[in-house]
Write a protein that holds these residues in place. Structure first.
Motif, PDB file in Angstrom:
ATOM      1  N   VAL A  31       1.866 -25.315 -18.059  1.00 55.77           N
ATOM      2  CA  VAL A  31       0.693 -26.174 -18.201  1.00 55.77           C
ATOM      3  C   VAL A  31       0.209 -26.529 -16.797  1.00 55.77           C
ATOM      4  N   VAL A  32      -1.091 -26.349 -16.549  1.00 56.95           N
ATOM      5  CA  VAL A  32      -1.645 -26.569 -15.209  1.00 56.95           C
ATOM      6  C   VAL A  32      -2.906 -27.420 -15.290  1.00 56.95           C
ATOM      7  N   ASP A  33      -3.307 -27.942 -14.140  1.00 58.89           N
ATOM      8  CA  ASP A  33      -4.512 -28.764 -14.063  1.00 58.89           C
ATOM      9  C   ASP A  33      -5.752 -27.962 -13.699  1.00 58.89           C
ATOM     10  N   SER A  34      -5.553 -26.736 -13.205  1.00 56.88           N
ATOM     11  CA  SER A  34      -6.698 -25.945 -12.756  1.00 56.88           C
ATOM     12  C   SER A  34      -6.329 -24.474 -12.692  1.00 56.88           C
ATOM     13  N   VAL A  35      -7.355 -23.637 -12.636  1.00 57.34           N
ATOM     14  CA  VAL A  35      -7.132 -22.209 -12.418  1.00 57.34           C
ATOM     15  C   VAL A  35      -6.477 -21.997 -11.058  1.00 57.34           C
ATOM     16  N   ALA A  36      -6.896 -22.778 -10.077  1.00 54.96           N
ATOM     17  CA  ALA A  36      -6.327 -22.647  -8.731  1.00 54.96           C
ATOM     18  C   ALA A  36      -4.819 -22.872  -8.742  1.00 54.96           C
ATOM     19  N   GLU A  37      -4.357 -23.825  -9.558  1.00 56.17           N
ATOM     20  CA  GLU A  37      -2.917 -24.080  -9.639  1.00 56.17           C
ATOM     21  C   GLU A  37      -2.184 -22.881 -10.230  1.00 56.17           C
ATOM     22  N   ALA A  38      -2.765 -22.271 -11.264  1.00 53.93           N
ATOM     23  CA  ALA A  38      -2.157 -21.079 -11.858  1.00 53.93           C
ATOM     24  C   ALA A  38      -2.132 -19.931 -10.854  1.00 53.93           C
ATOM     25  N   VAL A  39      -3.237 -19.745 -10.132  1.00 55.33           N
ATOM     26  CA  VAL A  39      -3.301 -18.682  -9.123  1.00 55.33           C
ATOM     27  C   VAL A  39      -2.253 -18.914  -8.042  1.00 55.33           C
ATOM     28  N   LYS A  40      -2.094 -20.154  -7.615  1.00 58.19           N
ATOM     29  CA  LYS A  40      -1.098 -20.474  -6.584  1.00 58.19           C
ATOM     30  C   LYS A  40       0.294 -20.053  -7.033  1.00 58.19           C
ATOM     31  N   GLN A  41       0.629 -20.334  -8.301  1.00 59.58           N
ATOM     32  CA  GLN A  41       1.944 -19.952  -8.817  1.00 59.58           C
ATOM     33  C   GLN A  41       2.092 -18.433  -8.869  1.00 59.58           C
ATOM     34  N   VAL A  42       1.023 -17.746  -9.273  1.00 60.38           N
ATOM     35  CA  VAL A  42       1.062 -16.281  -9.347  1.00 60.38           C
ATOM     36  C   VAL A  42       1.255 -15.678  -7.962  1.00 60.38           C
ATOM     37  N   LEU A  43       0.497 -16.153  -6.986  1.00 60.66           N
ATOM     38  CA  LEU A  43       0.621 -15.622  -5.625  1.00 60.66           C
ATOM     39  C   LEU A  43       2.005 -15.904  -5.051  1.00 60.66           C
ATOM     40  N   HIS A  44       2.549 -17.079  -5.357  1.00 59.51           N
ATOM     41  CA  HIS A  44       3.897 -17.416  -4.888  1.00 59.51           C
ATOM     42  C   HIS A  44       4.923 -16.467  -5.503  1.00 59.51           C
ATOM     43  N   GLU A  45       4.782 -16.213  -6.806  1.00 60.31           N
ATOM     44  CA  GLU A  45       5.708 -15.308  -7.487  1.00 60.31           C
ATOM     45  C   GLU A  45       5.589 -13.893  -6.930  1.00 60.31           C
ATOM     46  N   ASN A  46       4.362 -13.441  -6.715  1.00 54.86           N
ATOM     47  CA  ASN A  46       4.167 -12.095  -6.169  1.00 54.86           C
ATOM     48  C   ASN A  46       4.759 -11.968  -4.770  1.00 54.86           C
ATOM     49  N   GLN A  47       4.581 -13.006  -3.957  1.00 52.25           N
ATOM     50  CA  GLN A  47       5.127 -12.973  -2.600  1.00 52.25           C
ATOM     51  C   GLN A  47       6.647 -12.907  -2.633  1.00 52.25           C
ATOM     52  N   ALA A  48       7.246 -13.653  -3.565  1.00 51.31           N
ATOM     53  CA  ALA A  48       8.708 -13.679  -3.669  1.00 51.31           C
ATOM     54  C   ALA A  48       9.270 -12.334  -4.112  1.00 51.31           C
ATOM     55  N   LYS A  49       8.461 -11.560  -4.852  1.00 55.77           N
ATOM     56  CA  LYS A  49       8.939 -10.284  -5.380  1.00 55.77           C
ATOM     57  C   LYS A  49       8.609  -9.101  -4.484  1.00 55.77           C
ATOM     58  N   LYS A  50       7.900  -9.358  -3.377  1.00 52.25           N
ATOM     59  CA  LYS A  50       7.599  -8.262  -2.461  1.00 52.25           C
ATOM     60  C   LYS A  50       8.880  -7.764  -1.807  1.00 52.25           C
ATOM     61  N   PRO A  51       9.023  -6.454  -1.699  1.00 50.56           N
ATOM     62  CA  PRO A  51      10.237  -5.921  -1.058  1.00 50.56           C
ATOM     63  C   PRO A  51      10.296  -6.312   0.416  1.00 50.56           C
ATOM     64  N   THR A  52      11.479  -6.643   0.871  1.00 50.37           N
ATOM     65  CA  THR A  52      11.678  -7.015   2.272  1.00 50.37           C
ATOM     66  C   THR A  52      11.841  -5.762   3.121  1.00 50.37           C
ATOM     67  N   ILE A  53      11.054  -5.680   4.193  1.00 50.64           N
ATOM     68  CA  ILE A  53      11.137  -4.527   5.090  1.00 50.64           C
ATOM     69  C   ILE A  53      12.190  -4.808   6.159  1.00 50.64           C
ATOM     70  N   MET A 113       5.921  -8.554 -10.496  1.00 45.65           N
ATOM     71  CA  MET A 113       4.617  -8.692  -9.834  1.00 45.65           C
ATOM     72  C   MET A 113       3.505  -8.840 -10.872  1.00 45.65           C
ATOM     73  N   ILE A 114       2.612  -9.780 -10.640  1.00 45.64           N
ATOM     74  CA  ILE A 114       1.442  -9.927 -11.500  1.00 45.64           C
ATOM     75  C   ILE A 114       0.337  -9.029 -10.949  1.00 45.64           C
ATOM     76  N   LYS A 115      -0.120  -8.092 -11.776  1.00 46.97           N
ATOM     77  CA  LYS A 115      -1.141  -7.142 -11.349  1.00 46.97           C
ATOM     78  C   LYS A 115      -2.505  -7.405 -11.983  1.00 46.97           C
ATOM     79  N   LEU A 116      -2.531  -8.259 -13.023  1.00 44.89           N
ATOM     80  CA  LEU A 116      -3.788  -8.609 -13.692  1.00 44.89           C
ATOM     81  C   LEU A 116      -3.767 -10.090 -14.030  1.00 44.89           C
ATOM     82  N   PHE A 117      -4.821 -10.799 -13.620  1.00 40.66           N
ATOM     83  CA  PHE A 117      -4.970 -12.223 -13.920  1.00 40.66           C
ATOM     84  C   PHE A 117      -6.217 -12.393 -14.774  1.00 40.66           C
ATOM     85  N   VAL A 118      -6.057 -13.041 -15.934  1.00 41.49           N
ATOM     86  CA  VAL A 118      -7.153 -13.202 -16.898  1.00 41.49           C
ATOM     87  C   VAL A 118      -7.428 -14.688 -17.100  1.00 41.49           C
ATOM     88  N   THR A 119      -8.693 -15.081 -17.013  1.00 43.97           N
ATOM     89  CA  THR A 119      -9.042 -16.483 -17.222  1.00 43.97           C
ATOM     90  C   THR A 119     -10.123 -16.663 -18.273  1.00 43.97           C
TER      91      THR A 119
END
Length: 270
Positions: free
Chosen positions: A247-269, A1-7
Protein backbone atom coordinates in the motif's frame (compact mmCIF):
# COMPACT_ATOMS: atom_id res chain seq x y z
CA UNK A 1 14.08 -7.35 -11.78
CA UNK A 2 10.97 -5.37 -12.66
CA UNK A 3 10.87 -4.91 -16.44
CA UNK A 4 7.33 -3.52 -16.82
CA UNK A 5 5.56 -0.98 -14.60
CA UNK A 6 1.80 -0.49 -15.10
CA UNK A 7 -0.24 2.33 -13.57
CA UNK A 8 -3.91 3.18 -13.36
CA UNK A 9 -4.85 6.78 -14.17
CA UNK A 10 -7.72 8.34 -12.20
CA UNK A 11 -6.91 8.87 -8.51
CA UNK A 12 -3.63 6.99 -8.99
CA UNK A 13 -1.37 8.72 -11.51
CA UNK A 14 -3.80 11.63 -11.95
CA UNK A 15 -4.70 14.08 -9.20
CA UNK A 16 -8.13 15.63 -8.65
CA UNK A 17 -7.44 18.13 -11.45
CA UNK A 18 -6.71 15.21 -13.84
CA UNK A 19 -3.03 16.11 -14.11
CA UNK A 20 0.14 14.21 -13.23
CA UNK A 21 1.81 15.45 -10.05
CA UNK A 22 5.36 16.69 -10.84
CA UNK A 23 6.70 14.24 -8.25
CA UNK A 24 5.13 11.30 -10.09
CA UNK A 25 6.19 12.56 -13.52
CA UNK A 26 9.80 12.81 -12.35
CA UNK A 27 9.58 9.29 -10.92
CA UNK A 28 8.27 7.91 -14.21
CA UNK A 29 11.11 9.61 -16.08
CA UNK A 30 13.65 7.95 -13.76
CA UNK A 31 11.91 4.60 -14.18
CA UNK A 32 11.93 4.71 -17.97
CA UNK A 33 15.50 6.05 -18.08
CA UNK A 34 16.51 3.00 -16.04
CA UNK A 35 15.27 0.76 -18.86
CA UNK A 36 11.91 -0.31 -17.39
CA UNK A 37 8.94 -0.47 -19.77
CA UNK A 38 6.01 1.78 -18.79
CA UNK A 39 2.28 1.23 -19.40
CA UNK A 40 -1.00 2.97 -18.62
CA UNK A 41 -4.02 0.79 -17.76
CA UNK A 42 -7.35 2.60 -17.52
CA UNK A 43 -11.08 2.33 -18.04
CA UNK A 44 -10.88 5.39 -20.29
CA UNK A 45 -10.66 5.28 -24.07
CA UNK A 46 -7.40 6.42 -25.64
CA UNK A 47 -9.08 9.58 -26.90
CA UNK A 48 -9.82 10.47 -23.28
CA UNK A 49 -6.24 10.17 -22.04
CA UNK A 50 -4.18 11.17 -25.07
CA UNK A 51 -3.49 14.50 -23.35
CA UNK A 52 -1.75 12.54 -20.58
CA UNK A 53 0.39 10.58 -23.04
CA UNK A 54 1.32 13.89 -24.67
CA UNK A 55 2.64 15.16 -21.32
CA UNK A 56 5.08 12.27 -20.95
CA UNK A 57 8.58 12.51 -22.36
CA UNK A 58 8.48 8.88 -23.51
CA UNK A 59 6.02 6.71 -25.49
CA UNK A 60 4.14 4.18 -23.37
CA UNK A 61 2.14 0.98 -23.74
CA UNK A 62 -1.62 1.48 -23.38
CA UNK A 63 -4.36 -0.72 -21.95
CA UNK A 64 -7.60 1.18 -22.48
CA UNK A 65 -11.27 0.64 -21.67
CA UNK A 66 -10.35 -1.90 -18.97
CA UNK A 67 -8.53 -4.17 -21.40
CA UNK A 68 -10.76 -3.84 -24.47
CA UNK A 69 -7.81 -2.40 -26.39
CA UNK A 70 -4.14 -3.20 -25.81
CA UNK A 71 -1.55 -1.26 -27.81
CA UNK A 72 2.21 -1.09 -27.64
CA UNK A 73 4.23 2.10 -27.26
CA UNK A 74 4.81 1.87 -31.02
CA UNK A 75 1.05 1.77 -31.69
CA UNK A 76 0.74 -1.93 -32.59
CA UNK A 77 -2.61 -3.38 -31.54
CA UNK A 78 -2.24 -6.53 -29.44
CA UNK A 79 -5.92 -7.05 -28.58
CA UNK A 80 -9.42 -5.68 -29.10
CA UNK A 81 -12.88 -6.90 -28.14
CA UNK A 82 -16.58 -6.09 -28.60
CA UNK A 83 -19.78 -6.66 -26.64
CA UNK A 84 -22.78 -8.58 -28.01
CA UNK A 85 -25.23 -5.81 -29.04
CA UNK A 86 -28.35 -7.71 -27.90
CA UNK A 87 -26.98 -8.34 -24.39
CA UNK A 88 -25.86 -4.71 -24.23
CA UNK A 89 -29.41 -3.55 -25.00
CA UNK A 90 -30.86 -5.96 -22.43
CA UNK A 91 -28.57 -4.70 -19.66
CA UNK A 92 -29.35 -1.09 -20.53
CA UNK A 93 -33.06 -1.96 -20.34
CA UNK A 94 -32.45 -3.46 -16.88
CA UNK A 95 -31.27 -0.02 -15.73
CA UNK A 96 -34.68 1.52 -16.42
CA UNK A 97 -35.92 3.07 -13.20
CA UNK A 98 -32.46 3.92 -11.93
CA UNK A 99 -31.18 7.47 -12.16
CA UNK A 100 -27.95 6.53 -13.96
CA UNK A 101 -26.06 8.41 -16.64
CA UNK A 102 -25.20 6.00 -19.46
CA UNK A 103 -22.03 6.20 -21.56
CA UNK A 104 -21.43 3.81 -24.46
CA UNK A 105 -18.08 3.30 -26.18
CA UNK A 106 -18.08 2.39 -29.87
CA UNK A 107 -14.41 1.96 -30.80
CA UNK A 108 -12.68 5.07 -29.41
CA UNK A 109 -15.77 7.30 -29.38
CA UNK A 110 -18.02 7.82 -26.35
CA UNK A 111 -21.78 8.34 -26.75
CA UNK A 112 -24.67 9.04 -24.40
CA UNK A 113 -28.41 9.09 -25.17
CA UNK A 114 -28.90 12.15 -22.98
CA UNK A 115 -26.33 14.55 -21.56
CA UNK A 116 -27.79 16.15 -18.44
CA UNK A 117 -26.35 19.33 -16.94
CA UNK A 118 -24.81 17.20 -14.18
CA UNK A 119 -23.32 14.88 -16.80
CA UNK A 120 -21.91 17.84 -18.71
CA UNK A 121 -20.15 18.98 -15.55
CA UNK A 122 -18.84 15.45 -14.92
CA UNK A 123 -17.66 15.07 -18.52
CA UNK A 124 -15.86 18.41 -18.36
CA UNK A 125 -14.19 17.52 -15.06
CA UNK A 126 -13.07 14.14 -16.42
CA UNK A 127 -12.00 15.73 -19.74
CA UNK A 128 -14.31 13.23 -21.39
CA UNK A 129 -15.29 13.98 -25.01
CA UNK A 130 -18.89 12.78 -25.44
CA UNK A 131 -21.34 12.74 -28.36
CA UNK A 132 -25.00 13.09 -27.40
CA UNK A 133 -27.15 10.79 -29.59
CA UNK A 134 -30.60 9.88 -28.28
CA UNK A 135 -30.84 7.00 -30.76
CA UNK A 136 -27.48 5.38 -29.96
CA UNK A 137 -28.99 2.41 -28.05
CA UNK A 138 -31.37 1.60 -30.90
CA UNK A 139 -28.46 1.77 -33.36
CA UNK A 140 -26.44 -0.93 -31.58
CA UNK A 141 -26.31 -3.91 -33.93
CA UNK A 142 -23.83 -5.81 -36.04
CA UNK A 143 -22.73 -2.59 -37.75
CA UNK A 144 -22.50 -0.36 -34.64
CA UNK A 145 -20.65 -2.55 -32.15
CA UNK A 146 -20.19 -1.47 -28.53
CA UNK A 147 -16.94 -2.39 -26.82
CA UNK A 148 -17.67 -0.99 -23.34
CA UNK A 149 -20.39 0.92 -21.55
CA UNK A 150 -20.79 2.32 -18.08
CA UNK A 151 -23.37 3.64 -15.67
CA UNK A 152 -22.63 6.69 -13.50
CA UNK A 153 -24.63 7.09 -10.30
CA UNK A 154 -24.65 6.75 -6.52
CA UNK A 155 -22.76 3.79 -5.03
CA UNK A 156 -25.64 2.00 -3.28
CA UNK A 157 -27.98 1.97 -6.31
CA UNK A 158 -25.06 0.83 -8.48
CA UNK A 159 -24.37 -2.08 -6.11
CA UNK A 160 -28.07 -3.05 -6.14
CA UNK A 161 -28.04 -2.91 -9.92
CA UNK A 162 -24.99 -5.20 -10.09
CA UNK A 163 -26.76 -7.69 -7.82
CA UNK A 164 -29.82 -7.49 -10.06
CA UNK A 165 -27.68 -8.38 -13.07
CA UNK A 166 -26.02 -11.25 -11.18
CA UNK A 167 -29.42 -12.79 -10.45
CA UNK A 168 -30.11 -12.92 -14.19
CA UNK A 169 -26.77 -14.52 -15.13
CA UNK A 170 -25.53 -11.68 -17.31
CA UNK A 171 -21.99 -12.51 -16.17
CA UNK A 172 -22.09 -15.41 -18.62
CA UNK A 173 -21.74 -12.78 -21.34
CA UNK A 174 -20.02 -9.78 -19.75
CA UNK A 175 -17.79 -8.75 -16.86
CA UNK A 176 -18.73 -5.94 -14.47
CA UNK A 177 -16.40 -3.68 -12.48
CA UNK A 178 -17.07 -1.02 -9.89
CA UNK A 179 -14.30 1.16 -11.32
CA UNK A 180 -15.03 3.94 -8.84
CA UNK A 181 -17.62 4.52 -6.10
CA UNK A 182 -19.87 6.12 -8.72
CA UNK A 183 -19.19 4.07 -11.87
CA UNK A 184 -19.95 0.53 -13.06
CA UNK A 185 -18.11 -0.56 -16.21
CA UNK A 186 -19.45 -3.36 -18.42
CA UNK A 187 -16.93 -5.06 -20.73
CA UNK A 188 -16.78 -8.22 -22.87
CA UNK A 189 -16.44 -11.49 -20.95
CA UNK A 190 -12.86 -12.25 -19.98
CA UNK A 191 -11.68 -8.70 -20.60
CA UNK A 192 -9.96 -6.82 -17.79
CA UNK A 193 -6.83 -4.87 -17.01
CA UNK A 194 -5.32 -8.20 -16.00
CA UNK A 195 -6.04 -9.54 -19.48
CA UNK A 196 -4.33 -6.48 -20.96
CA UNK A 197 -1.27 -6.88 -18.75
CA UNK A 198 -0.99 -10.54 -19.77
CA UNK A 199 -1.05 -9.58 -23.45
CA UNK A 200 1.74 -7.06 -22.88
CA UNK A 201 3.74 -9.66 -20.96
CA UNK A 202 3.40 -12.13 -23.82
CA UNK A 203 4.43 -9.46 -26.32
CA UNK A 204 7.47 -8.34 -24.32
CA UNK A 205 8.56 -11.89 -23.53
CA UNK A 206 8.79 -11.35 -19.78
CA UNK A 207 7.32 -13.13 -16.75
CA UNK A 208 4.64 -12.11 -14.24
CA UNK A 209 7.31 -11.78 -11.56
CA UNK A 210 8.94 -9.05 -13.67
CA UNK A 211 5.85 -6.80 -13.60
CA UNK A 212 4.70 -4.22 -11.05
CA UNK A 213 1.33 -2.46 -11.09
CA UNK A 214 -0.40 0.25 -9.08
CA UNK A 215 -4.07 1.22 -8.83
CA UNK A 216 -6.89 2.22 -6.51
CA UNK A 217 -10.15 0.60 -7.66
CA UNK A 218 -11.82 -2.76 -8.13
CA UNK A 219 -11.08 -2.76 -11.86
CA UNK A 220 -7.38 -2.82 -10.87
CA UNK A 221 -7.77 -6.03 -8.85
CA UNK A 222 -7.40 -8.32 -11.93
CA UNK A 223 -3.90 -6.83 -12.35
CA UNK A 224 -3.10 -7.34 -8.67
CA UNK A 225 -4.18 -10.97 -8.88
CA UNK A 226 -1.74 -11.99 -11.61
CA UNK A 227 1.46 -10.09 -10.81
CA UNK A 228 3.84 -10.55 -7.89
CA UNK A 229 4.46 -6.85 -7.27
CA UNK A 230 1.17 -5.02 -6.76
CA UNK A 231 0.59 -1.64 -5.11
CA UNK A 232 -2.74 -0.24 -3.94
CA UNK A 233 -3.18 3.44 -3.20
CA UNK A 234 -3.72 4.22 0.48
CA UNK A 235 -7.06 5.93 -0.22
CA UNK A 236 -8.38 2.80 -1.97
CA UNK A 237 -11.29 0.82 -0.54
CA UNK A 238 -10.11 -1.81 2.00
CA UNK A 239 -11.41 -4.51 -0.34
CA UNK A 240 -8.99 -3.25 -3.01
CA UNK A 241 -6.07 -2.84 -0.63
CA UNK A 242 -6.28 -6.42 0.62
CA UNK A 243 -5.74 -7.71 -2.93
CA UNK A 244 -2.40 -5.89 -3.26
CA UNK A 245 0.97 -6.80 -1.78
CA UNK A 246 1.87 -3.20 -0.89
CA UNK A 247 0.00 0.00 0.00
CA UNK A 248 1.50 3.35 -1.06
CA UNK A 249 0.64 7.04 -0.99
CA UNK A 250 1.72 7.79 -4.55
CA UNK A 251 2.96 6.36 -7.82
CA UNK A 252 6.33 7.90 -6.99
CA UNK A 253 6.52 5.80 -3.82
CA UNK A 254 5.82 2.62 -5.79
CA UNK A 255 8.43 3.59 -8.40
CA UNK A 256 10.98 4.26 -5.66
CA UNK A 257 10.46 0.75 -4.28
CA UNK A 258 10.75 -0.78 -7.76
CA UNK A 259 13.97 1.09 -8.55
CA UNK A 260 15.41 0.10 -5.17
CA UNK A 261 14.55 -3.55 -5.80
CA UNK A 262 16.02 -3.44 -9.30
CA UNK A 263 19.22 -1.84 -8.03
CA UNK A 264 19.56 -4.52 -5.34
CA UNK A 265 19.20 -7.27 -7.95
CA UNK A 266 21.78 -5.89 -10.37
CA UNK A 267 24.77 -8.19 -10.70
CA UNK A 268 27.90 -6.94 -8.96
CA UNK A 269 30.85 -6.40 -11.29
CA UNK A 270 34.04 -7.74 -9.70
Amino acid sequence: MIKLFVTDLDHTLLDDDKDIHPRDRAAIDRLIDSGTEFAIATGRSEAEFQYIVDQLDHPCHRISQNGVYVRTAQGDELASAILPPLVTKQIIEEATGYNFQLYINVAEQTYTPYLSEEAKEYSSKMQLPVIEDRFIVEQLDESVLPCKFCFIGEKEPLLRFMQQLDHKDYRQHVDLFLSSPYCVDVVPKGISKGFGVQRLIDHLGISLSEVACVGDAYNDVPMFQIVSNSYAMRHADPGVQKEAVHVVDSVAEAVKQVLHENQAKKPTIM
